[in-house]
Design a protein around this motif. Structure first.
Motif, PDB file in Angstrom:
ATOM      1  N   THR A   1      50.885  29.812  21.905  1.00  0.00           N
ATOM      2  CA  THR A   1      50.035  30.444  22.913  1.00  0.00           C
ATOM      3  C   THR A   1      48.630  30.679  22.360  1.00  0.00           C
ATOM      4  O   THR A   1      48.390  30.584  21.153  1.00  0.00           O
ATOM      5  CB  THR A   1      50.587  31.810  23.338  1.00  0.00           C
TER       6      THR A   1
ATOM      7  N   GLU B   1      51.287  33.084  19.364  1.00  0.00           N
ATOM      8  CA  GLU B   1      52.748  33.182  19.354  1.00  0.00           C
ATOM      9  C   GLU B   1      53.368  31.825  19.646  1.00  0.00           C
ATOM     10  O   GLU B   1      52.812  31.030  20.387  1.00  0.00           O
ATOM     11  CB  GLU B   1      53.204  34.194  20.415  1.00  0.00           C
TER      12      GLU B   1
ATOM     13  N   VAL C   1      56.672  29.460  20.937  1.00  0.00           N
ATOM     14  CA  VAL C   1      57.879  29.418  21.756  1.00  0.00           C
ATOM     15  C   VAL C   1      58.505  28.044  21.556  1.00  0.00           C
ATOM     16  O   VAL C   1      57.807  27.030  21.632  1.00  0.00           O
ATOM     17  CB  VAL C   1      57.545  29.641  23.244  1.00  0.00           C
TER      18      VAL C   1
ATOM     19  N   GLN D   1      62.603  32.574  19.232  1.00  0.00           N
ATOM     20  CA  GLN D   1      61.559  31.858  19.981  1.00  0.00           C
ATOM     21  C   GLN D   1      62.132  31.005  21.109  1.00  0.00           C
ATOM     22  O   GLN D   1      61.414  30.566  21.993  1.00  0.00           O
ATOM     23  CB  GLN D   1      60.749  30.984  19.021  1.00  0.00           C
TER      24      GLN D   1
ATOM     25  N   THR E   1      63.195  38.707  19.506  1.00  0.00           N
ATOM     26  CA  THR E   1      62.566  38.835  18.190  1.00  0.00           C
ATOM     27  C   THR E   1      63.602  38.521  17.111  1.00  0.00           C
ATOM     28  O   THR E   1      64.804  38.631  17.346  1.00  0.00           O
ATOM     29  CB  THR E   1      62.068  40.267  17.932  1.00  0.00           C
TER      30      THR E   1
ATOM     31  N   SER F   1      58.271  34.806  27.729  1.00  0.00           N
ATOM     32  CA  SER F   1      58.634  35.095  26.340  1.00  0.00           C
ATOM     33  C   SER F   1      57.597  35.966  25.644  1.00  0.00           C
ATOM     34  O   SER F   1      57.935  36.656  24.683  1.00  0.00           O
ATOM     35  CB  SER F   1      58.773  33.791  25.548  1.00  0.00           C
ATOM     36  N   THR F   2      56.356  35.890  26.089  1.00  0.00           N
ATOM     37  CA  THR F   2      55.302  36.502  25.276  1.00  0.00           C
ATOM     38  C   THR F   2      54.484  37.578  26.006  1.00  0.00           C
ATOM     39  O   THR F   2      53.764  38.315  25.349  1.00  0.00           O
ATOM     40  CB  THR F   2      54.307  35.426  24.778  1.00  0.00           C
ATOM     41  N   GLN F   3      54.589  37.652  27.324  1.00  0.00           N
ATOM     42  CA  GLN F   3      53.728  38.596  28.030  1.00  0.00           C
ATOM     43  C   GLN F   3      54.516  39.701  28.701  1.00  0.00           C
ATOM     44  O   GLN F   3      55.684  39.562  29.019  1.00  0.00           O
ATOM     45  CB  GLN F   3      52.903  37.859  29.088  1.00  0.00           C
TER      46      GLN F   3
ATOM     47  N   ASP G   1      46.054  42.036  25.926  1.00  0.00           N
ATOM     48  CA  ASP G   1      47.138  42.020  24.959  1.00  0.00           C
ATOM     49  C   ASP G   1      47.733  43.418  24.831  1.00  0.00           C
ATOM     50  O   ASP G   1      47.019  44.393  24.667  1.00  0.00           O
ATOM     51  CB  ASP G   1      46.588  41.548  23.605  1.00  0.00           C
TER      52      ASP G   1
END
Lengths: 240, 240
Positions: free
Chosen positions: A65, A69, A71, A186, A191, B146-148, B230
């Motif tokens: 990203t 990060e 994935v 991922q 985590t 996955s990240t946000q 973020d």
DNA sequence: CGATCGATTGAGCCCTCTCAAGAGAGGTGG
DNA sequence: CCACCTCTCTTGAGAGGGCTCAATCGATCG
């Protein structure tokens, strides 16, 4: 070795419906190459100069990203096509492909794709099927991330990896390539800490056996039950 | 009306590279039909007897899990292909397609797909591009989930809907079809309560304006800022 | 004008993340 | 072959984002 023995690849889905002569014609454009463990086949954002078939080993496709990060998009098994950016209209690779063990790939110049599909329209249909299957898989993942808890998602992920790349060992089924807690995190939107805790718990319950980048499913059925568990005590639906 | 005026559909991506005569040949197999608001074009699990192009209106594709939960896969806009299960090797539809407003669809019998691609190989390439684009979109969604955090995901979802199906109004950009809090929750892996709370907060801050199944983006740029925020105070990366 | 469907808002909890520290395994170079 | 160093894994403590549960309000439609 630059040329490729057609008997090795004759039954790959990409080449379904081509006869031997046609297959040879397609393969004459291809080169094979060895990729060392942890080396990248291509990187996200690179110009998509080639597309690939994996002959041996395993390759991880992952996206990074803007915030840095990572994935994991999927793991590529032998026989599968990857890096088909060109065929779906992309100039650049949307993900990074990394060999997770020493691997052998077959590659074609992306520039020959238009000519190949013109001569062998089957290639487009075959690739369409492949990409369609991946779309289904990606949707499955979206559904899981929307509706299931981390524990169920991780159980599903392990079961899929075992089905896709499992190797029978005495104690059960081993995932046939090195995979870390971080990798699983991922893949599942979690985590490494949570994955580690859950795997420890499963290990103590005898469901799995694991070590450094190594996981053996000792009781796949038990994991299936776990993966179907509903967080609020509602029964999993009866199998129709 | 059973036959279709080719001038209406000549520039659709599905038909790229076909000349007028070829287009007429393809269209001669098609029928158009009206679908009432809230009616299903097809249902998940149904035998995939047809594939479709949306001519007018909007269609929601959603998947139902074994546990009965729904996830919105995407919204189909006019000109887009949908229900192409057959082309990607599926016997049954993997999702339900519901008209969210009165709509008009063009449909082909799935059985004519093999003959069509044989005569017009362009169709396979064009569909491959379409499916590839959807795969990218699905991956984007996986990465976001996955990240946000939920707030960023919802902001992104609204911005995408506005870009895809936005209609300029005096106060900003309105999403051009009825969409509920529940729908947005099912697109973002959240709940209608959380969506409602966030939209209320955004409305009080002047970012949006909304009502029953109606959303107007009053300050799209503000939403972009929100969507890039973020959670841990790290700056969003400078635009390279 | 009643009924149904969508939206709002509060209270409380819990699953999973973050932060933190340390132990074990494996590779590598001297 | 051993010592070191790095990478992976483990485990505890605490916090919080978003969910569940619950009740009410408002709007649209027949």
């Amino acid at each position: 070795m630059s040329t490729v023995d057609s008997s090795l690849v004759a039954q790959l889905p990409l080449f379904a419906g081509l006869d031997t002569a046609e297959l040879d014609a397609v393969l004459s454009d291809a080169r094979s190459a060895r990729v060392a463990k942890n080396a990248a086949v291509f990187r996200q954002g690179d110009e998509a100069l080639s597309f690939y078939v994996l002959l041996h080993g395993h390759v991880r496709a992952s996206k990074t990203t803007a915030g840095g990060e990572q994935v994991v998009v999927r793991y590529v098994s032998p026989g599968e096509t990857f890096g088909v950016a060109m065929a779906i209209g992309l100039q650049r690779y949307p993900a990074t492909a990394t060999a997770v063990e020493d691997s052998i790939v077959l590659s074609w110049p992306a520039s020959s794709w238009p000519r190949l599909v013109e001569r062998f329209p089957q290639l487009a249909s075959n690739t369409l099927r492949t990409v369609g299957t991946r779309l289904q898989e990606s949707h499955t993942r979206v559904v899981e991330m929307s509706t299931q808890q981390v524990e169920q998602r991780i159980a599903h992920a392990l079961l899929r990896l075992a089905k896709q790349s499992g190797r029978k060992v005495d104690n059960g089924v081993e995932i046939a390539f090195p995979i870390s807690r971080q990798d699983i995190a991922q893949m599942t939107g979690s985590t490494l800490h949570t994955v580690s805790r859950l795997l420890s718990s499963w290990e103590s319950r005898g469901l799995i056996e694991s070590g450094r980048q190594r996981i053996v499913l000792r009781d796949p059925h038990g994991l299936v039950l776990l993966s179907e568990q509903d967080p609020h005590g509602v029964e999993p639906p009866a199998k129709a």
